[in-house]
Design a protein around this motif. Structure first.
Motif, PDB file in Angstrom:
ATOM      1  N   GLN A  62     -60.372   6.639  33.043  1.00  0.00           N
ATOM      2  CA  GLN A  62     -61.677   7.254  33.252  1.00  0.00           C
ATOM      3  C   GLN A  62     -62.301   6.733  34.540  1.00  0.00           C
ATOM      4  O   GLN A  62     -62.890   7.482  35.308  1.00  0.00           O
ATOM      5  CB  GLN A  62     -62.620   6.994  32.081  1.00  0.00           C
ATOM      6  CG  GLN A  62     -63.955   7.680  32.297  1.00  0.00           C
ATOM      7  CD  GLN A  62     -65.101   6.994  31.600  1.00  0.00           C
ATOM      8  OE1 GLN A  62     -64.908   6.032  30.876  1.00  0.00           O
ATOM      9  NE2 GLN A  62     -66.292   7.480  31.830  1.00  0.00           N
ATOM     10  N   SER A  63     -62.153   5.439  34.777  1.00  0.00           N
ATOM     11  CA  SER A  63     -62.687   4.842  35.995  1.00  0.00           C
ATOM     12  C   SER A  63     -62.047   5.464  37.223  1.00  0.00           C
ATOM     13  O   SER A  63     -62.725   5.767  38.208  1.00  0.00           O
ATOM     14  CB  SER A  63     -62.451   3.330  35.983  1.00  0.00           C
ATOM     15  OG  SER A  63     -62.789   2.759  37.222  1.00  0.00           O
ATOM     16  N   LEU A  64     -60.733   5.660  37.180  1.00  0.00           N
ATOM     17  CA  LEU A  64     -60.044   6.286  38.303  1.00  0.00           C
ATOM     18  C   LEU A  64     -60.573   7.689  38.561  1.00  0.00           C
ATOM     19  O   LEU A  64     -60.776   8.087  39.712  1.00  0.00           O
ATOM     20  CB  LEU A  64     -58.536   6.338  38.053  1.00  0.00           C
ATOM     21  CG  LEU A  64     -57.797   5.013  38.118  1.00  0.00           C
ATOM     22  CD1 LEU A  64     -56.330   5.221  37.769  1.00  0.00           C
ATOM     23  CD2 LEU A  64     -57.930   4.383  39.496  1.00  0.00           C
ATOM     24  N   GLN A  65     -60.793   8.422  37.490  1.00  0.00           N
ATOM     25  CA  GLN A  65     -61.308   9.780  37.627  1.00  0.00           C
ATOM     26  C   GLN A  65     -62.754   9.773  38.119  1.00  0.00           C
ATOM     27  O   GLN A  65     -63.097  10.513  39.040  1.00  0.00           O
ATOM     28  CB  GLN A  65     -61.218  10.496  36.275  1.00  0.00           C
ATOM     29  CG  GLN A  65     -61.627  11.943  36.334  1.00  0.00           C
ATOM     30  CD  GLN A  65     -61.476  12.615  34.980  1.00  0.00           C
ATOM     31  OE1 GLN A  65     -61.663  11.986  33.940  1.00  0.00           O
ATOM     32  NE2 GLN A  65     -61.142  13.885  34.981  1.00  0.00           N
ATOM     33  N   GLU A  66     -63.581   8.923  37.561  1.00  0.00           N
ATOM     34  CA  GLU A  66     -65.005   8.898  37.894  1.00  0.00           C
ATOM     35  C   GLU A  66     -65.264   8.388  39.308  1.00  0.00           C
ATOM     36  O   GLU A  66     -66.154   8.869  39.986  1.00  0.00           O
ATOM     37  CB  GLU A  66     -65.748   8.025  36.878  1.00  0.00           C
ATOM     38  CG  GLU A  66     -67.245   8.048  37.052  1.00  0.00           C
ATOM     39  CD  GLU A  66     -67.962   7.284  35.956  1.00  0.00           C
ATOM     40  OE1 GLU A  66     -67.322   6.893  34.959  1.00  0.00           O
ATOM     41  OE2 GLU A  66     -69.172   7.074  36.092  1.00  0.00           O
ATOM     42  N   PHE A  67     -64.465   7.430  39.770  1.00  0.00           N
ATOM     43  CA  PHE A  67     -64.714   6.810  41.064  1.00  0.00           C
ATOM     44  C   PHE A  67     -63.608   7.084  42.082  1.00  0.00           C
ATOM     45  O   PHE A  67     -63.430   6.320  43.028  1.00  0.00           O
ATOM     46  CB  PHE A  67     -64.915   5.296  40.888  1.00  0.00           C
ATOM     47  CG  PHE A  67     -66.053   4.963  39.987  1.00  0.00           C
ATOM     48  CD1 PHE A  67     -65.828   4.460  38.721  1.00  0.00           C
ATOM     49  CD2 PHE A  67     -67.360   5.170  40.394  1.00  0.00           C
ATOM     50  CE1 PHE A  67     -66.883   4.162  37.879  1.00  0.00           C
ATOM     51  CE2 PHE A  67     -68.420   4.867  39.562  1.00  0.00           C
ATOM     52  CZ  PHE A  67     -68.184   4.369  38.294  1.00  0.00           C
ATOM     53  N   GLU A  68     -62.897   8.201  41.910  1.00  0.00           N
ATOM     54  CA  GLU A  68     -61.773   8.526  42.786  1.00  0.00           C
ATOM     55  C   GLU A  68     -62.169   8.513  44.266  1.00  0.00           C
ATOM     56  O   GLU A  68     -61.480   7.916  45.093  1.00  0.00           O
ATOM     57  CB  GLU A  68     -61.193   9.886  42.419  1.00  0.00           C
ATOM     58  CG  GLU A  68     -60.032  10.308  43.279  1.00  0.00           C
ATOM     59  CD  GLU A  68     -59.458  11.656  42.886  1.00  0.00           C
ATOM     60  OE1 GLU A  68     -58.433  12.018  43.450  1.00  0.00           O
ATOM     61  OE2 GLU A  68     -60.035  12.334  42.016  1.00  0.00           O
ATOM     62  N   ASP A  69     -63.276   9.151  44.599  1.00  0.00           N
ATOM     63  CA  ASP A  69     -63.712   9.209  46.004  1.00  0.00           C
ATOM     64  C   ASP A  69     -64.031   7.815  46.536  1.00  0.00           C
ATOM     65  O   ASP A  69     -63.686   7.473  47.677  1.00  0.00           O
ATOM     66  CB  ASP A  69     -64.925  10.117  46.158  1.00  0.00           C
ATOM     67  CG  ASP A  69     -64.592  11.576  45.853  1.00  0.00           C
ATOM     68  OD1 ASP A  69     -65.524  12.337  45.550  1.00  0.00           O
ATOM     69  OD2 ASP A  69     -63.400  11.944  45.931  1.00  0.00           O
ATOM     70  N   LEU A  70     -64.689   6.987  45.742  1.00  0.00           N
ATOM     71  CA  LEU A  70     -65.014   5.634  46.150  1.00  0.00           C
ATOM     72  C   LEU A  70     -63.745   4.818  46.397  1.00  0.00           C
ATOM     73  O   LEU A  70     -63.625   4.141  47.403  1.00  0.00           O
ATOM     74  CB  LEU A  70     -65.882   4.939  45.092  1.00  0.00           C
ATOM     75  CG  LEU A  70     -66.167   3.462  45.311  1.00  0.00           C
ATOM     76  CD1 LEU A  70     -66.975   3.259  46.581  1.00  0.00           C
ATOM     77  CD2 LEU A  70     -66.902   2.893  44.111  1.00  0.00           C
ATOM     78  N   TYR A  71     -62.795   4.913  45.482  1.00  0.00           N
ATOM     79  CA  TYR A  71     -61.548   4.161  45.635  1.00  0.00           C
ATOM     80  C   TYR A  71     -60.796   4.599  46.885  1.00  0.00           C
ATOM     81  O   TYR A  71     -60.210   3.763  47.591  1.00  0.00           O
ATOM     82  CB  TYR A  71     -60.661   4.327  44.402  1.00  0.00           C
ATOM     83  CG  TYR A  71     -61.231   3.719  43.147  1.00  0.00           C
ATOM     84  CD1 TYR A  71     -60.953   4.257  41.909  1.00  0.00           C
ATOM     85  CD2 TYR A  71     -62.054   2.590  43.190  1.00  0.00           C
ATOM     86  CE1 TYR A  71     -61.466   3.712  40.745  1.00  0.00           C
ATOM     87  CE2 TYR A  71     -62.574   2.033  42.034  1.00  0.00           C
ATOM     88  CZ  TYR A  71     -62.278   2.593  40.828  1.00  0.00           C
ATOM     89  OH  TYR A  71     -62.790   2.048  39.682  1.00  0.00           O
ATOM     90  N   LYS A  72     -60.810   5.905  47.194  1.00  0.00           N
ATOM     91  CA  LYS A  72     -60.152   6.386  48.399  1.00  0.00           C
ATOM     92  C   LYS A  72     -60.817   5.821  49.647  1.00  0.00           C
ATOM     93  O   LYS A  72     -60.136   5.442  50.604  1.00  0.00           O
ATOM     94  CB  LYS A  72     -60.157   7.906  48.437  1.00  0.00           C
ATOM     95  CG  LYS A  72     -59.158   8.530  47.479  1.00  0.00           C
ATOM     96  CD  LYS A  72     -59.199  10.033  47.550  1.00  0.00           C
ATOM     97  CE  LYS A  72     -58.201  10.652  46.569  1.00  0.00           C
ATOM     98  NZ  LYS A  72     -58.225  12.110  46.601  1.00  0.00           N
ATOM     99  N   GLU A  73     -62.143   5.756  49.639  1.00  0.00           N
ATOM    100  CA  GLU A  73     -62.862   5.210  50.787  1.00  0.00           C
ATOM    101  C   GLU A  73     -62.588   3.706  50.938  1.00  0.00           C
ATOM    102  O   GLU A  73     -62.417   3.214  52.045  1.00  0.00           O
ATOM    103  CB  GLU A  73     -64.378   5.428  50.642  1.00  0.00           C
ATOM    104  CG  GLU A  73     -64.816   6.845  50.903  1.00  0.00           C
ATOM    105  CD  GLU A  73     -64.547   7.282  52.332  1.00  0.00           C
ATOM    106  OE1 GLU A  73     -64.034   8.408  52.506  1.00  0.00           O
ATOM    107  OE2 GLU A  73     -64.816   6.500  53.264  1.00  0.00           O
ATOM    108  N   LEU A  74     -62.525   2.998  49.842  1.00  0.00           N
ATOM    109  CA  LEU A  74     -62.261   1.560  49.885  1.00  0.00           C
ATOM    110  C   LEU A  74     -60.831   1.271  50.365  1.00  0.00           C
ATOM    111  O   LEU A  74     -60.578   0.235  50.970  1.00  0.00           O
ATOM    112  CB  LEU A  74     -62.471   0.922  48.515  1.00  0.00           C
ATOM    113  CG  LEU A  74     -63.924   0.865  48.043  1.00  0.00           C
ATOM    114  CD1 LEU A  74     -63.985   0.414  46.591  1.00  0.00           C
ATOM    115  CD2 LEU A  74     -64.734  -0.062  48.923  1.00  0.00           C
ATOM    116  N   ALA A  75     -59.918   2.193  50.102  1.00  0.00           N
ATOM    117  CA  ALA A  75     -58.522   1.983  50.485  1.00  0.00           C
ATOM    118  C   ALA A  75     -58.286   2.178  51.981  1.00  0.00           C
ATOM    119  O   ALA A  75     -57.261   1.766  52.509  1.00  0.00           O
ATOM    120  CB  ALA A  75     -57.616   2.931  49.698  1.00  0.00           C
ATOM    121  N   LYS A  76     -59.249   2.787  52.671  1.00  0.00           N
ATOM    122  CA  LYS A  76     -59.091   3.041  54.103  1.00  0.00           C
ATOM    123  C   LYS A  76     -59.116   1.772  54.907  1.00  0.00           C
ATOM    124  O   LYS A  76     -59.700   0.817  54.636  1.00  0.00           O
ATOM    125  CB  LYS A  76     -60.176   3.976  54.609  1.00  0.00           C
ATOM    126  CG  LYS A  76     -60.006   5.397  54.108  1.00  0.00           C
ATOM    127  CD  LYS A  76     -61.071   6.282  54.681  1.00  0.00           C
ATOM    128  CE  LYS A  76     -60.919   7.703  54.159  1.00  0.00           C
ATOM    129  NZ  LYS A  76     -61.957   8.569  54.683  1.00  0.00           N
TER     130      LYS A  76
END
Length: 76
Positions: A62-76
């Motif tokens: 659920q966390s991955l789904q809810e914060f997908e955009d945030l995680y992508k930005e943090l991975a940059k």
């Protein structure tokens, strides 16, 4: 988004603790209850209580789904 099975409860905490939890939630773009739930889980783990792994993985998904955009930005 998947709905979690949550239970309401009432308690008290020092203003400093509540403020700290709210600051973490705001800084991480998370909901207060999610930060509080994480703190409870960490405490239970520290005290040796096993958390249901299937339930934990469900929360992780659920966390991955809810914060997908945030995680992508943090991975940059």
């Amino acid at each position: 988004m998947k709905t979690l099975n949550l239970s309401k409860f009432s308690s008290q905490a020092s203003p400093e603790i509540l403020n700290g939890l709210h600051q973490i939630a705001d800084a991480e773009g998370r909901k207060f209850h999610a930060v509080l739930d994480e703190a409870f889980r960490d405490y239970l783990s520290k005290k040796g209580f096993a958390i249901n792994r299937r339930q934990m993985m469900s929360h992780f998904a659920q966390s991955l789904q809810e914060f997908e955009d945030l995680y992508k930005e943090l991975a940059k």
